[in-house]
Design a protein around this motif. Structure first.
Motif, PDB file in Angstrom:
ATOM      1  N   ASP A  84       0.836  -1.211   0.000  1.00 35.13           N
ATOM      2  CA  ASP A  84       0.000   0.000   0.000  1.00 35.13           C
ATOM      3  C   ASP A  84       0.869   1.257   0.000  1.00 35.13           C
ATOM      4  N   ALA A  85       1.930   1.242   0.800  1.00 35.45           N
ATOM      5  CA  ALA A  85       2.828   2.394   0.855  1.00 35.45           C
ATOM      6  C   ALA A  85       3.535   2.599  -0.479  1.00 35.45           C
ATOM      7  N   PHE A  86       3.914   1.496  -1.128  1.00 37.05           N
ATOM      8  CA  PHE A  86       4.585   1.619  -2.417  1.00 37.05           C
ATOM      9  C   PHE A  86       3.665   2.246  -3.460  1.00 37.05           C
ATOM     10  N   GLU A  87       2.397   1.858  -3.450  1.00 37.12           N
ATOM     11  CA  GLU A  87       1.454   2.444  -4.399  1.00 37.12           C
ATOM     12  C   GLU A  87       1.351   3.950  -4.203  1.00 37.12           C
ATOM     13  N   ARG A  88       1.369   4.384  -2.949  1.00 37.37           N
ATOM     14  CA  ARG A  88       1.311   5.830  -2.674  1.00 37.37           C
ATOM     15  C   ARG A  88       2.625   6.511  -3.039  1.00 37.37           C
ATOM     16  N   ASP A  89       3.738   5.933  -2.589  1.00 36.86           N
ATOM     17  CA  ASP A  89       5.041   6.571  -2.794  1.00 36.86           C
ATOM     18  C   ASP A  89       5.404   6.660  -4.269  1.00 36.86           C
ATOM     19  N   SER A  90       5.031   5.662  -5.047  1.00 34.07           N
ATOM     20  CA  SER A  90       5.414   5.645  -6.465  1.00 34.07           C
ATOM     21  C   SER A  90       4.640   6.674  -7.282  1.00 34.07           C
ATOM     22  N   ARG A  91       3.588   7.248  -6.723  1.00 31.08           N
ATOM     23  CA  ARG A  91       2.779   8.235  -7.441  1.00 31.08           C
ATOM     24  C   ARG A  91       3.069   9.674  -7.012  1.00 31.08           C
ATOM     25  N   ARG A  92       3.984   9.825  -6.096  1.00 37.95           N
ATOM     26  CA  ARG A  92       4.326  11.163  -5.637  1.00 37.95           C
ATOM     27  C   ARG A  92       5.121  11.918  -6.705  1.00 37.95           C
ATOM     28  N   ARG A  93       4.955  13.220  -6.691  1.00 37.60           N
ATOM     29  CA  ARG A  93       5.706  14.044  -7.634  1.00 37.60           C
ATOM     30  C   ARG A  93       7.180  14.025  -7.258  1.00 37.60           C
ATOM     31  N   GLY A  94       8.025  13.980  -8.259  1.00 32.27           N
ATOM     32  CA  GLY A  94       9.461  14.004  -8.023  1.00 32.27           C
ATOM     33  C   GLY A  94      10.036  12.686  -7.567  1.00 32.27           C
ATOM     34  N   VAL A  95       9.269  11.621  -7.697  1.00 26.30           N
ATOM     35  CA  VAL A  95       9.757  10.314  -7.261  1.00 26.30           C
ATOM     36  C   VAL A  95      10.961   9.903  -8.100  1.00 26.30           C
ATOM     37  N   ARG A  96      11.930   9.275  -7.451  1.00 20.35           N
ATOM     38  CA  ARG A  96      13.140   8.819  -8.138  1.00 20.35           C
ATOM     39  C   ARG A  96      13.146   7.298  -8.214  1.00 20.35           C
ATOM     40  N   TRP A  97      13.608   6.794  -9.374  1.00 16.70           N
ATOM     41  CA  TRP A  97      13.728   5.348  -9.589  1.00 16.70           C
ATOM     42  C   TRP A  97      15.192   4.991  -9.803  1.00 16.70           C
ATOM     43  N   LEU A  98      15.541   3.819  -9.295  1.00 11.25           N
ATOM     44  CA  LEU A  98      16.912   3.331  -9.418  1.00 11.25           C
ATOM     45  C   LEU A  98      16.906   1.967 -10.099  1.00 11.25           C
ATOM     46  N   PRO A  99      17.981   1.597 -10.799  1.00 16.11           N
ATOM     47  CA  PRO A  99      18.049   0.247 -11.383  1.00 16.11           C
ATOM     48  C   PRO A  99      17.975  -0.813 -10.291  1.00 16.11           C
ATOM     49  N   GLY A 100      17.133  -1.808 -10.547  1.00 14.19           N
ATOM     50  CA  GLY A 100      16.976  -2.873  -9.569  1.00 14.19           C
ATOM     51  C   GLY A 100      17.727  -4.117  -9.974  1.00 14.19           C
ATOM     52  N   SER A 101      17.504  -5.191  -9.221  1.00 12.02           N
ATOM     53  CA  SER A 101      18.204  -6.453  -9.491  1.00 12.02           C
ATOM     54  C   SER A 101      17.384  -7.405 -10.337  1.00 12.02           C
ATOM     55  N   GLY A 102      16.099  -7.062 -10.565  1.00 10.32           N
ATOM     56  CA  GLY A 102      15.242  -7.974 -11.302  1.00 10.32           C
ATOM     57  C   GLY A 102      15.478  -7.904 -12.794  1.00 10.32           C
ATOM     58  N   LEU A 103      14.947  -8.893 -13.498  1.00 10.66           N
ATOM     59  CA  LEU A 103      15.104  -8.968 -14.945  1.00 10.66           C
ATOM     60  C   LEU A 103      13.766  -8.858 -15.652  1.00 10.66           C
ATOM     61  N   GLY A 104      12.706  -8.544 -14.862  1.00 10.87           N
ATOM     62  CA  GLY A 104      11.385  -8.479 -15.453  1.00 10.87           C
ATOM     63  C   GLY A 104      11.128  -7.120 -16.078  1.00 10.87           C
ATOM     64  N   ALA A 155       8.135  -5.465  -2.799  1.00 13.18           N
ATOM     65  CA  ALA A 155       7.317  -4.263  -2.961  1.00 13.18           C
ATOM     66  C   ALA A 155       7.953  -3.292  -3.942  1.00 13.18           C
ATOM     67  N   GLY A 156       9.307  -3.232  -3.961  1.00 10.34           N
ATOM     68  CA  GLY A 156       9.986  -2.359  -4.911  1.00 10.34           C
ATOM     69  C   GLY A 156      10.795  -1.256  -4.278  1.00 10.34           C
ATOM     70  N   TYR A 157      11.187  -1.429  -3.016  1.00 11.66           N
ATOM     71  CA  TYR A 157      12.012  -0.424  -2.347  1.00 11.66           C
ATOM     72  C   TYR A 157      13.489  -0.779  -2.478  1.00 11.66           C
ATOM     73  N   ARG A 158      14.328   0.251  -2.423  1.00  8.77           N
ATOM     74  CA  ARG A 158      15.767   0.060  -2.565  1.00  8.77           C
ATOM     75  C   ARG A 158      16.385  -0.450  -1.256  1.00  8.77           C
ATOM     76  N   SER A 159      17.595  -0.956  -1.358  1.00 10.43           N
ATOM     77  CA  SER A 159      18.421  -1.327  -0.192  1.00 10.43           C
ATOM     78  C   SER A 159      17.642  -2.201   0.783  1.00 10.43           C
ATOM     79  N   TRP A 160      16.969  -3.206   0.252  1.00 11.90           N
ATOM     80  CA  TRP A 160      16.088  -3.996   1.097  1.00 11.90           C
ATOM     81  C   TRP A 160      16.842  -4.758   2.182  1.00 11.90           C
ATOM     82  N   LEU A 161      18.068  -5.207   1.898  1.00 15.25           N
ATOM     83  CA  LEU A 161      18.803  -5.986   2.886  1.00 15.25           C
ATOM     84  C   LEU A 161      19.299  -5.112   4.034  1.00 15.25           C
ATOM     85  N   SER A 162      19.961  -4.008   3.712  1.00 12.75           N
ATOM     86  CA  SER A 162      20.451  -3.125   4.776  1.00 12.75           C
ATOM     87  C   SER A 162      19.300  -2.494   5.535  1.00 12.75           C
TER      88      SER A 162
END
Length: 551
Positions: A208-228, A295-302
């Motif tokens: 739910d938080a990801f759905e909100r955060d991903s729609r905010r203005r100025g959101v930044r995306w980073l390359p992930g580890s997935g191949l999809g 969910a799609g957040y960065r630095s999930w392990l740390s």
């Protein structure tokens, strides 16, 4: 518009019915398992195996607040502890001394047995001796059904799990005997259930938080580890692009608080509960971190380490410790409890910076630890922990020979040798199938389902309840300790069943499940008299001893 309302009502009603069945069917299965546990619960009316410690301790705790010593020789024609037990069963329950007894397990399990004595007839009733363990075994069936339903979202598999626990011999004998291990099983299973609820809550909160955060203005995306595809999941839960944020705080929930309390109580029954606390907590925070990744957040392990693991430890460990210490309240309250005055009588010894009562408490625990880690006394029914899953050396809890009057099934063979036995062995086909399914489940999770998180729920009980015993291979241990891994064996069977459900035709799946459940059910019918001390002809008992190690 009216049609839309009708369709909406139908959908809601169907969902409500499914939810209701998700409770009704497990409750019915628990009632079935409860019948197998409660019918003739007071038989035999004799102290069975280690009831000589736990039932008598529970009784003196009920009378005085602390366990008391019992005489080894009561001055009768027959000397020894067995005579004391016979007198106790006959209603002569007040031969205990006023001196505190040295006990090597914490008090919580014995207080639970004492509650059964208080509520169901007192020390004169052998039903009361075992009522609490029977309740624990019955409740465990319901909890296991709910755990399986939450894991696999399949009601028939959940009912199957309840059936398997209902008809297992170890589950039945441990529910019908006043020992401690059934309490550890149900408390740790309850904790696992709560941690699964926490996982579902945390997952929903993250997404739910990801759905909100991903729609905010100025959101930044980073390359992930997935191949999809962009923003989508690959087969391992990774994403091609991840959000430049760490996500919400999910470390604290009432479900985790409840799990810490239950695990503290389990450790208050036996110290082996400590392993469950460690394993369950690690798995729970790994689930949180993995869901951040999904969910799609960065630095999930740390992030999982500093935002999930550390805060969880900061409140779960104190709750766990305080719950454990609360179980010892009686020891602190009663000045004549065992070793209560040790510090006063041994100045300058032990952990000297602690107050006297705590110094005595720590020394008592040190002596308990020494006992548990050096116990190597030979016992005819001791069993190497590595053999527990295969039930190689079951424990004979009770044996009575040459019964007269042709009671029970002995009426089928009048004049023959009549015996009554309680052999604490699991349903052989269930445990053998479970052992095989553990291996299959690991392979499926690793190579077919590619990192399925549910395998950790399956293996948690084995990692906590079986693997640690590998460091005590020379210790005196018994197969009935494996009651704590019974849920894990059943979960492994359910995991493989869930996998097969999607791999083979519906007909083949139903036939496979039907044959397996039928064999296990018939085995339970065959073994039930040997699990419950029903008098049987000696030849009938002997027909169950398939291996020399079972005698």
């Amino acid at each position: 518009m009216k049609l839309g309302r009708v369709n909406s009502w139908k959908t809601t009603a169907t969902a409500a019915q499914v939810r209701a069945l998700g409770w009704i069917l497990p409750l019915l299965m628990a009632a079935f398992g409860g019948l197998l546990r409660f019918v003739r619960l007071g038989s035999p009316h004799a102290i069975v195996f280690d009831e000589t410690y736990y039932v008598k301790d529970a009784y003196t705790m009920l009378m005085t607040g602390e366990p008391r010593n019992w005489p080894k020789d009561v001055g009768t024609a027959v000397s020894g502890e067995n005579q004391t037990n016979a007198l106790f069963a006959a209603g002569d329950t007040d031969r205990w001394y006023n001196t505190a007894e040295y006990v090597v397990h914490p008090p919580v399990g014995k207080w639970l047995i004492a509650a059964g004595l208080k509520l169901f007839g007192g020390a004169d009733s052998s039903f009361a001796w075992r009522a609490s363990t029977a309740i624990a075994g019955t409740v465990a069936i319901l909890i296991l059904c709910r755990v399986v339903l939450r894991l696999f979202r399949n009601l028939p598999i959940a009912v199957m799990a309840g059936f398997l626990m209902s008809v297992d011999g170890l589950g039945i004998t441990m529910s019908r005997t006043g020992l401690l291990d059934n309490f550890i099983m149900v408390l740790t299973l309850g904790a696992l259930s709560l941690l699964l609820i926490h996982r579902d809550w945390a997952r929903a909160r993250l997404h739910d938080a990801f759905e909100r955060d991903s729609r905010r203005r100025g959101v930044r995306w980073l390359p992930g580890s997935g191949l999809g595809r962009a923003g989508g999941l690959d087969g391992r839960g990774g994403r091609e692009w991840v959000l430049d944020a760490t996500g919400p705080f999910i470390a604290l929930s009432p479900w985790r608080v409840g799990a810490a309390i239950l695990l503290g109580l389990a450790t208050g029954v036996k110290w082996s509960g400590t392993y469950f606390f460690a394993v369950f907590c690690v798995i729970s925070v790994i689930w949180d971190a993995w869901e951040r990744r999904r969910a799609g957040y960065r630095s999930w392990l740390s992030t999982g380490l500093w935002k999930d693991a550390l805060p969880a430890a900061l409140y779960m460990v104190p709750i766990y410790v305080l719950t454990y210490l609360a179980g010892w309240a009686g020891w602190f309250i009663h000045p004549d409890s065992y070793m209560h005055n040790w510090a006063v009588n041994h100045p300058g010894e032990g952990v000297t910076w602690l107050p006297d009562s705590w110094r005595s408490f720590v020394e008592y625990h040190r002596q308990m630890w020494q006992f548990h880690t050096t116990l190597t006394t030979h016992h005819d029914y001791m069993a190497n922990p590595l053999t527990w899953p295969l039930q190689v050396r079951p424990t004979s809890f009770y044996w009575e020979d040459h019964l007269t009057g042709n009671p029970g099934l002995c009426a089928l063979n009048p004049g023959g040798r009549c015996v009554a036995a309680i052999t604490s062995i699991g349903n052989p086909f269930l445990w053998w199938a479970g052992s095989l399914c553990v291996v299959i489940a690991i392979i499926v999770a690793a190579f077919v389902r590619r990192g399925d998180w549910r395998i950790w729920a399956v293996l948690a009980g084995l990692l906590a309840g079986w693997l640690p015993w590998a460091q005590y291979l020379n210790r005196t241990t018994f197969t009935f300790y494996s009651i704590v891994i019974l849920p894990a064996m059943i979960l492994a069977i359910c995991y493989v069943a869930d996998w097969l459900r999607g791999m083979i035709s519906a007909r083949a799946y139903h036939v496979t499940c039907g044959v397996v459940l039928g064999v296990i059910g018939l085995a339970a019918v065959f073994w039930y008299p040997i699990w419950t001390a029903i008098p049987v002809p000696y030849e009938f008992w002997l027909s169950h001893m398939w291996f020399d190690s079972w005698i």
